[in-house]
Design a protein around this motif. Sequence first.
Motif, PDB file in Angstrom:
ATOM      1  N   GLN A   5       0.483 -12.870  13.277  1.00 12.75           N
ATOM      2  CA  GLN A   5       1.636 -12.175  12.471  1.00 12.75           C
ATOM      3  C   GLN A   5       2.754 -11.338  13.278  1.00 12.75           C
ATOM      4  N   PRO A  11       0.974   5.064   9.309  1.00 23.36           N
ATOM      5  CA  PRO A  11       2.218   3.857   8.897  1.00 23.36           C
ATOM      6  C   PRO A  11       3.430   4.407   8.142  1.00 23.36           C
ATOM      7  N   ALA A  12       2.742   5.601   7.083  1.00 21.85           N
ATOM      8  CA  ALA A  12       3.992   5.926   6.201  1.00 21.85           C
ATOM      9  C   ALA A  12       4.897   6.671   6.649  1.00 21.85           C
ATOM     10  N   ARG A  33     -12.437  -0.404   3.265  1.00 21.08           N
ATOM     11  CA  ARG A  33     -11.786  -0.236   2.012  1.00 21.08           C
ATOM     12  C   ARG A  33     -11.824  -1.710   1.340  1.00 21.08           C
ATOM     13  N   PHE A  86       8.198  -6.721   7.245  1.00 21.02           N
ATOM     14  CA  PHE A  86       7.262  -6.216   6.944  1.00 21.02           C
ATOM     15  C   PHE A  86       6.008  -7.069   6.350  1.00 21.02           C
ATOM     16  N   THR A  87       4.654  -7.236   6.738  1.00 22.13           N
ATOM     17  CA  THR A  87       3.590  -8.134   6.160  1.00 22.13           C
ATOM     18  C   THR A  87       2.604  -7.094   5.683  1.00 22.13           C
ATOM     19  N   GLY A  88       2.317  -7.082   4.463  1.00 24.91           N
ATOM     20  CA  GLY A  88       1.122  -6.551   3.845  1.00 24.91           C
ATOM     21  C   GLY A  88       1.191  -6.739   2.502  1.00 24.91           C
ATOM     22  N   SER A  89       0.766  -5.411   1.685  1.00 29.14           N
ATOM     23  CA  SER A  89       0.409  -5.482   0.278  1.00 29.14           C
ATOM     24  C   SER A  89       1.780  -5.451  -0.526  1.00 29.14           C
ATOM     25  N   ILE A 102       2.892  -1.535  -1.040  1.00 28.98           N
ATOM     26  CA  ILE A 102       3.721  -1.088   0.176  1.00 28.98           C
ATOM     27  C   ILE A 102       5.205  -1.538   0.344  1.00 28.98           C
ATOM     28  N   PRO A 123       0.028  -6.556   9.792  1.00 28.92           N
ATOM     29  CA  PRO A 123      -1.334  -6.095   9.446  1.00 28.92           C
ATOM     30  C   PRO A 123      -2.517  -6.788  10.144  1.00 28.92           C
ATOM     31  N   TRP A 124      -3.484  -6.225   9.915  1.00 28.87           N
ATOM     32  CA  TRP A 124      -4.598  -6.405  10.630  1.00 28.87           C
ATOM     33  C   TRP A 124      -5.476  -7.747  10.332  1.00 28.87           C
ATOM     34  N   ASN A 125      -5.034  -8.303   9.425  1.00 28.87           N
ATOM     35  CA  ASN A 125      -5.833  -9.744   9.221  1.00 28.87           C
ATOM     36  C   ASN A 125      -5.614 -10.743  10.300  1.00 28.87           C
ATOM     37  N   SER A 169       7.257   4.371   9.094  1.00 31.32           N
ATOM     38  CA  SER A 169       8.255   3.532   8.371  1.00 31.32           C
ATOM     39  C   SER A 169       9.139   4.393   7.852  1.00 31.32           C
ATOM     40  N   GLU A 177      -5.117  -9.185  -6.074  1.00 29.37           N
ATOM     41  CA  GLU A 177      -5.359  -9.916  -4.837  1.00 29.37           C
ATOM     42  C   GLU A 177      -6.838  -9.504  -4.420  1.00 29.37           C
ATOM     43  N   LEU A 179       4.256 -10.514   1.375  1.00 32.85           N
ATOM     44  CA  LEU A 179       3.358  -9.397   0.774  1.00 32.85           C
ATOM     45  C   LEU A 179       2.367 -10.477   0.159  1.00 32.85           C
ATOM     46  N   CYS A 211      -3.427 -14.229   3.246  1.00 32.38           N
ATOM     47  CA  CYS A 211      -2.634 -13.791   2.094  1.00 32.38           C
ATOM     48  C   CYS A 211      -2.439 -15.477   1.247  1.00 32.38           C
TER      49      CYS A 211
HETATM   50  P1  NAD Z   1      -2.400  -1.356   2.653  1.00 35.73           P
HETATM   51  O1  NAD Z   1      -1.198  -1.954   1.683  1.00 35.73           O
HETATM   52  O2  NAD Z   1      -2.649  -0.070   2.722  1.00 35.73           O
HETATM   53  O3  NAD Z   1      -1.680  -1.876   4.058  1.00 35.73           O
HETATM   54  C1  NAD Z   1      -1.549  -3.227   4.493  1.00 35.73           C
HETATM   55  C2  NAD Z   1      -0.641  -3.163   6.005  1.00 35.73           C
HETATM   56  O4  NAD Z   1       0.529  -2.263   5.692  1.00 35.73           O
HETATM   57  C3  NAD Z   1      -1.311  -2.578   6.956  1.00 35.73           C
HETATM   58  O5  NAD Z   1      -1.235  -3.131   7.848  1.00 35.73           O
HETATM   59  C4  NAD Z   1      -1.160  -0.817   6.909  1.00 35.73           C
HETATM   60  O6  NAD Z   1      -0.977  -0.405   8.274  1.00 35.73           O
HETATM   61  C5  NAD Z   1       0.194  -1.065   6.595  1.00 35.73           C
HETATM   62  N1  NAD Z   1       0.967   0.082   5.800  1.00 35.73           N
HETATM   63  C6  NAD Z   1       0.410   0.689   4.908  1.00 35.73           C
HETATM   64  N2  NAD Z   1       1.304   1.378   4.405  1.00 35.73           N
HETATM   65  C7  NAD Z   1       2.275   1.595   4.946  1.00 35.73           C
HETATM   66  C8  NAD Z   1       3.534   2.392   5.141  1.00 35.73           C
HETATM   67  N3  NAD Z   1       3.818   3.151   4.129  1.00 35.73           N
HETATM   68  N4  NAD Z   1       4.602   1.852   5.858  1.00 35.73           N
HETATM   69  C9  NAD Z   1       4.488   0.866   6.790  1.00 35.73           C
HETATM   70  N5  NAD Z   1       3.223   0.000   6.773  1.00 35.73           N
HETATM   71  C10 NAD Z   1       2.314   0.301   5.996  1.00 35.73           C
HETATM   72  O7  NAD Z   1      -3.518  -2.233   2.614  1.00 35.73           O
HETATM   73  P2  NAD Z   1      -4.640  -2.502   3.247  1.00 35.73           P
HETATM   74  O8  NAD Z   1      -5.935  -1.893   2.407  1.00 35.73           O
HETATM   75  O9  NAD Z   1      -4.732  -2.217   4.589  1.00 35.73           O
HETATM   76  O10 NAD Z   1      -4.963  -4.148   3.012  1.00 35.73           O
HETATM   77  C11 NAD Z   1      -5.347  -4.749   1.765  1.00 35.73           C
HETATM   78  C12 NAD Z   1      -3.949  -5.457   1.202  1.00 35.73           C
HETATM   79  O11 NAD Z   1      -3.060  -5.649   1.933  1.00 35.73           O
HETATM   80  C13 NAD Z   1      -4.379  -6.785   0.606  1.00 35.73           C
HETATM   81  O12 NAD Z   1      -4.745  -6.715  -0.894  1.00 35.73           O
HETATM   82  C14 NAD Z   1      -3.536  -7.473   0.736  1.00 35.73           C
HETATM   83  O13 NAD Z   1      -2.651  -7.553  -0.473  1.00 35.73           O
HETATM   84  C15 NAD Z   1      -2.471  -6.875   1.892  1.00 35.73           C
HETATM   85  N6  NAD Z   1      -2.149  -7.380   2.965  1.00 35.73           N
HETATM   86  C16 NAD Z   1      -1.373  -8.757   3.077  1.00 35.73           C
HETATM   87  C17 NAD Z   1      -1.416  -9.335   4.091  1.00 35.73           C
HETATM   88  C18 NAD Z   1      -0.508 -10.487   4.157  1.00 35.73           C
HETATM   89  O14 NAD Z   1      -0.599 -11.507   5.192  1.00 35.73           O
HETATM   90  N7  NAD Z   1       0.355 -10.596   3.245  1.00 35.73           N
HETATM   91  C19 NAD Z   1      -1.964  -8.892   5.432  1.00 35.73           C
HETATM   92  C20 NAD Z   1      -2.903  -7.849   5.235  1.00 35.73           C
HETATM   93  C21 NAD Z   1      -2.980  -7.156   4.037  1.00 35.73           C
END
Ligand code: NAD
Length: 480
Positions: A156, A207-208, A329, A225-228, A231, A149-151, A211, A380, A250, A283
């Motif tokens: 990461q 991204p979608a 966002r 994967f690191t993200g929401s 996803i 992710p971007w944070n 993946s 979150e 997540l 996170c």
């Molecule tokens: P998001 O869920 O849209 O995206 C999170 C990350 O996943 C991004 O880097 C994005 O490029 C990637 N992503 C999105 N859809 C994907 C897919 N289908 N396949 C593969 N990668 C995909 O959320 P957002 O608006 O970018 O970020 C907000 C939320 O993401 C936050 O509320 C937080 O929960 C979560 N987040 C968590 C971390 C972490 O360190 N765990 C880091 C960044 C964001």
Amino acid sequence: MYWKVQFFIDGVWRDSVSERTIPVLDPATEEVIGEVACASTTDLDLALTAVAKGFRTWQKTSAMDRSAVLREAASLLRQRAEAIAVIMTQEQGKPIAESKTEILASADMLDWFAEESRRTYGRVIPARSEGVLNLVLKEPVGPVAAFTPWNFPVSQAARKLGAALAAGCSVIIKPAEETPGSPAELVRALADAGLPPGVVNLVYGNPAEISEYLIPHPVIRKVSFTGSTPIGKRLAALAGLHMKRITMELGGHAPAIIFDDADLTTAAAVLAAGKYRNAGQVCIAPTRFLVQDAAYDRFVDEFVERTRRLKVGPGAVEGTTIGPLANERRQDALEALVEDAVQRGASVLVGGRRQQNKGYFFEPTVLTDVPLDARAMNEEPFGPLALVSRFKDMDEAVQEANRLPYGLASYAYTRSIRTSTALAERIESGMLSVNHYGLALPETPFGGVKDSGFGSEGGSEAVEAYLATKFVSQGSPAGT
Ligand code: NAD
């Protein structure tokens, strides 16, 4: 425009075959500062061919040689930290000092994984018969698809690449399109350190689409994967359908429990630093501040005072302690969460609004009296939002801490070893830090339970996630 970020495939920096690109914005100004290549399936096929070839090379490379490449990359990152920090702040927004700290921490991570790569030991199991050797071998699981992710654009990626490379895996990594420049510099450091072609391949795009193409592909053996959470669940389901190993880091909604007997000044100072680092887009950031009755007023005063002292501004400007949110966002999401909480009766002690000038700035915000059904108490916030409430006793605090489906980080402040031990037993989270902020070091496990994910990205557990276990039972041929 000051840069264009390309793919890195099979050891070569290149554009998309379609020549498509995605613009990159500075979140402090909302201006376009560059562009990043956008992959088509032809580009992904090239990356898949390369990662399969890279795996054949890297799995045969000795652990000593793998370790040397990782160490050299760590050293290059340290040498280049100032320059990479400028790129990171431009594309992500955090203050320059935080960007530099992240890059140096990433170098430490690569060093840790360099050491661990020499310790991917198997074992020997006592046999039931003479002449039999029961061997447990640890082998790299295969080519990995990694999504970051971007944070924390560099750290990461360093967590995933370090562990995978230490184990002998090759990787296709897709960092976030919002922050492509700084992770590309991490890949450059690895390449300059002598990583063979194809071992790490860097792509960007939709991204979608990426993946959904990579995860089912037979070349890919592991998904990280690191993200929401939403996803993550979608990608984990897809990986499950194709029997691919996963690591999922997540979301979280960390409770910070402050007991009456705590050192309140330290608690306020350390938790405020943890809350507002990277504008709260972390996170493991503390979010639900649960304060015992007798400590409540003093803790809130000290915490609010520290919140007021923060200097919001562009990360590149000297003296800024909190930069913009990384994208629009997040700004919209924060505003909606605060509005919803206030409508339901919450009080705003400080902050609460987006700043009206250009850039995705949001005021550091402290809310009290937030009802449990407010969205912010359940979703979150991933931003500079602290939610403070009271509790009477341990049972009440633990019940609230464990109420949500999240289970990533948790924090507590107390002088009682009995209280601390009880929390260690009762809190449902992957990590608990008591009386200090002691999480996310390379040598310690990093990961969550429940909806916060699966697996660990720190400590020796991180490398284990990229290893497959093979059992070999070797008997002696008759007559030997
Ligand atoms: P998001 O869920 O849209 O995206 C999170 C990350 O996943 C991004 O880097 C994005 O490029 C990637 N992503 C999105 N859809 C994907 C897919 N289908 N396949 C593969 N990668 C995909 O959320 P957002 O608006 O970018 O970020 C907000 C939320 O993401 C936050 O509320 C937080 O929960 C979560 N987040 C968590 C971390 C972490 O360190 N765990 C880091 C960044 C964001």
